[in-house]
Design an enzyme around this catalytic site. Sequence first.
Site, mmCIF file in Angstrom:
data_model
loop_
_atom_site.group_PDB
_atom_site.id
_atom_site.type_symbol
_atom_site.label_atom_id
_atom_site.label_comp_id
_atom_site.label_asym_id
_atom_site.label_seq_id
_atom_site.Cartn_x
_atom_site.Cartn_y
_atom_site.Cartn_z
ATOM 1 N N VAL A 185 51.633 48.610 39.087
ATOM 2 C CA VAL A 185 53.096 48.240 38.847
ATOM 3 C C VAL A 185 53.735 49.530 39.445
ATOM 4 C CG1 VAL A 185 54.744 48.228 37.107
ATOM 5 C CG2 VAL A 185 52.570 47.183 36.697
ATOM 6 N N ASP A 186 53.363 50.767 39.644
ATOM 7 C CA ASP A 186 53.963 51.805 40.329
ATOM 8 C C ASP A 186 54.349 51.605 41.726
ATOM 9 O OD1 ASP A 186 54.742 53.533 38.244
ATOM 10 O OD2 ASP A 186 53.078 54.752 38.664
ATOM 11 N N VAL A 187 52.903 50.984 42.344
ATOM 12 C CA VAL A 187 52.922 50.771 43.955
ATOM 13 C C VAL A 187 54.184 49.553 44.026
ATOM 14 C CG1 VAL A 187 51.638 49.893 45.677
ATOM 15 C CG2 VAL A 187 50.708 51.864 44.263
#
Length: 415
Positions: A185-187
């Site tokens: 999700v960060d990426v």
Amino acid sequence: MTTPASNTGALAGIKVLDLSRVLAGPWCTQMLADLGADVVKVERPVAGDDTRHWGPPFLKDAAGHDTREASYFTACNRNKRSITVDMAHPEGQALLRRMAQEADVVVENFKVGGLAQYGLDYGSLKALNPRLIYCSITGFGQDGPYAERAGYDLMVQAMCGLMSITGHADGTPGGGPLKVGVAVVDVFTGLYASNAILAALNARHATGEGQYIDMALLDVGMAVLANQAAGYLATGQAPGRAGNIHPSLAPYQDFATSDGNVLLAIGNDGQFARFCAAIGQPGWAQDARFATNTARVQHRADLLALMEPVMRGRTTAAWIALLEDKAVPCGPINTVAQAFDDPQVRARGLRVELPRDAGDGIATVAGVASPMRLSGTPVIYRNAPPALGQHTDEVLRGLGLDNGAIAALRERKAV
């Protein structure tokens, strides 16, 4: 905030003030840096970005000994210049406002409203630079009942439903919800944020005005549910965990072989027919239960009962050799080490070694090449992930400060 010379990237001339840390924001700004933007990463004096300390594993020096710098940091901070500034110090705030006046883009991932006390929020900086594009990355966005909460990738993977569809089904060995093996999700948030910034830069050509971008991990987590979200919205039925089985395709999963596992990714009826012919079972492709993908999904258990014994009859390498010239997608399940040793990965040059001359004993830093292949303005690997504060003097001189002024700021602990 002068831009280094000899930069021919697609975003050459674009100046980015990077106030972000950890992964989502730095992933975004590394993409901009890879495309040629001059990204100045602002870090806390002494401590720096949190991920500099997220180890092991750590980088090794020229003698092969562990350093104090975690490899995590290097995943998302190449092609940037690092400066240390104490934004709680009035002179540090003044420096950052001065840099923002000359910047095209600011990226930050502080809590909602967290930068207002320093005069570094969008409203304050827009007044100084109306052309500024300001991207805020938070866990839950700038409004809504969760806006004030801190958000982390693992939490969002759980909340958005991603963990409910990842892992083996309840009641099977190893069953239960699982996170993805990367902070995905960060990426993805970094990817979406960089796209939004590029769109805002293009819009500025027409309007002359910058704008504010509100990026939330939860929004991104919901968006990347993709076909699983679409299926729920179409039927009202929440999907569940099914291991490596694809909910809408069959056979599209891993199979045990005589010496390990192999992945079959059959996405259409022609591929299935060619697979059946290759294994000497052409009749399977005419069987009403298996003739179409929809039928194969509906009769998955029957199909697997036939396929699994056959798949165990050859080695993984033998299956790949049999199917690779039949246009039937088939491949190994590699470890990360095996993936880097794969001939295609080697041929594409996906491992890069960047020299670092920071006087810290680290000669080179290995990384994964950018997947963006532009024919006219290719990615150029200008800098290895920087040492903490490596470019502080260089950047401050670009603002017009002389050595005495920089030394005075350092003495007063503003930088």
